[in-house]
Design a protein around this motif. Sequence first.
Motif, short mmCIF file in Angstrom:
data_model
loop_
_atom_site.label_atom_id
_atom_site.label_comp_id
_atom_site.label_asym_id
_atom_site.label_seq_id
_atom_site.Cartn_x
_atom_site.Cartn_y
_atom_site.Cartn_z
N SER A 1 0.85 -1.20 0.00
CA SER A 1 0.00 0.00 0.00
C SER A 1 0.88 1.24 0.00
N ARG A 2 0.26 2.38 -0.28
CA ARG A 2 0.99 3.63 -0.28
C ARG A 2 1.61 3.90 1.09
N PHE B 1 8.67 2.56 4.09
CA PHE B 1 9.96 2.12 3.57
C PHE B 1 10.87 3.31 3.29
N TYR B 2 10.28 4.36 2.72
CA TYR B 2 11.07 5.53 2.32
C TYR B 2 11.60 6.29 3.54
N GLU B 3 10.81 6.35 4.60
CA GLU B 3 11.17 7.18 5.75
C GLU B 3 11.96 6.45 6.82
N TYR B 4 11.88 5.13 6.86
CA TYR B 4 12.53 4.37 7.91
C TYR B 4 14.05 4.50 7.79
N HIS B 5 14.76 4.50 8.94
CA HIS B 5 16.20 4.79 8.92
C HIS B 5 17.06 3.55 8.59
N TRP B 6 16.53 2.36 8.60
CA TRP B 6 17.18 1.12 8.18
C TRP B 6 18.57 0.93 8.78
N PRO B 7 18.64 0.61 10.06
CA PRO B 7 19.95 0.36 10.67
C PRO B 7 20.66 -0.85 10.05
N THR C 1 -0.45 -3.71 4.16
CA THR C 1 -0.66 -2.36 4.69
C THR C 1 0.22 -2.13 5.91
N LEU C 2 0.14 -0.92 6.49
CA LEU C 2 0.92 -0.59 7.68
C LEU C 2 0.58 -1.50 8.85
N GLU C 3 -0.68 -1.91 8.93
CA GLU C 3 -1.10 -2.78 10.04
C GLU C 3 -0.43 -4.15 9.97
N ASP C 4 0.09 -4.51 8.77
CA ASP C 4 0.73 -5.83 8.61
C ASP C 4 2.20 -5.81 9.00
#
Length: 561
Positions: free
Chosen positions: A452-453, A459-465, A488-491
């Motif tokens: 989902s959007r 994915f785009y905003e997460y800092h991914w350590p 979705t985000l809930e998943d």
Amino acid sequence: MLPLSEWIEAVPFPLIVAEAGGIIAYHNAQFAAVFEDPRGKESIKDVFEQWEELSEHLFTVQFQGDPYLLYGHPIVHEGQQMILYIAADGSPLQLLQQKVAELDKLNRELDAIIENSHDAIYITDKQGTTVKTNSAIERITGIPKEYYLGKNTRALMQRGILKDSVTFKVLKQRRPVTVLQKNFAGKETLLTGTPVFNEAGEVEKVVTNIRDLSELNQLHDELKKALELNDQYRKELEKIKSKARFDPDVIVESKYMLDIYEMADRIADFDATVLILGETGVGKDVLARHLYSSSSRYENGEFIKVNCGAIPQDLLESELFGYEAGAFTGASRFGKPGLFELADKGVLFLDEVGELPLSLQVKLLRVLQEKQIQRVGGTKSKNVDVRLIAATNRDLKEMVEQGTFREDLYYRLNVIPIYVPPLRKRKEDILPLVQFFLQHFQEKYRITKEFSRGVKDFFYEYHWPGNVRELSNLVERLILIVPSDVITLEDLPEEYREKTAHPGSKSKSLKDVIELTEREILAKAVQKFDTTYKIAKELGTSQPTIVRKLKKYRLQTSNRR
């Protein structure tokens, strides 16, 4: 005077006398011995087969398949007109006729060869008078070949058709002569005259070969251009091959990463040691493999990877350098080659090189300096041709200051350092990587899913350590555990949902949201339309705007227009 019958008997040649109409009147014993007794035959025509008149009184005939010559001489006997025939073996004449036929055939072949020569062939006698030439001379000089026949080369020079005569040079020097000159038509020609000697050693004829160098010069220029173009194509092909050999995991969109891989292409065929730096999971091993696959070593040797931190230190030396039979308890009785030997002519990738113990750092330094290894338990050194690529997520310079990493080895490894930034500092790569992993795992597990959007925004905003490795793992995990077709985000797993809902988390700016949406729209458009004109028409904007936006987001259409 002897009677005719006795006279012809005295002649030692086969003779026969025929009356008018060919009726046999007399013959001698010689004739009967050679051609049998002809008394049972009325006419001389019955004695021989295949009469052929060569002249008025000379004939070729055959008797029982053998050739003969008959010479007929008119005589008058007892007031009656008769013909006296002398018979002789016709084999020499037949052989001569064959030789003449062969010579005629050879002559025709020689004429055909001369006529069909691409070069002009010009033959003169010993006075310099033209006796033969071919049609190529008209193409080269613009003057029909018939004009030259019977003309002396001196006269051709006087008329300005020839500037210099090779023929007279050959006649004077009695050897082959070559002259370079422009002819009557202004073409640059190469003339080579060769003398033909008779049995007395005198020059009988001069054969001159005339070659149009203007055609050769043009061909040379065209060949040179073709070779230059071929070299250009070869370089382009090498670039294409290099891109085609990309590791499947190479997905880069950000300018920083594109610059890194372009530099990797430039240094691929130089054997300088490369040190790849960066956090865990950023793709250091992917870059190392790309350096290998883009180089000529790809065709000659293997890519051998070893994780220095994953092998116990007491086994690491034998893994790297190999061991001889009986070198230690449990060693194979055949010995074992080390990873340096296996990587000969190829690339050895030392991942987590900062984990090497000091004792092995000394041996590694010696290999880099001397290009030789020595197996554990061995006494002889062995040459190895290995390009070394090292990688670490540790600060080697700080380790040098702390004394846990040799300074001399550090500078040996740090010839070409390449820093691979973390995923959070190259956000342009995140969504392309997501799409790549999504497609890869869908094909692997034969599952169809989509994000989902909101998940894409996450994915785009997460800092991914954990960088690319963490992103790949999360995409695979979601595809396998979420039952619905749209994720979705809930998943998201609990630990990720907590971070998305954290009150202190930074919210996206309006500019970020707009750019993210804009890029997604353009990414779909380039998949659907093959030109920027069609995209501009579909999105209701100008073509220059589309070109500028595509350049900004590093997107392109299939035909780049």
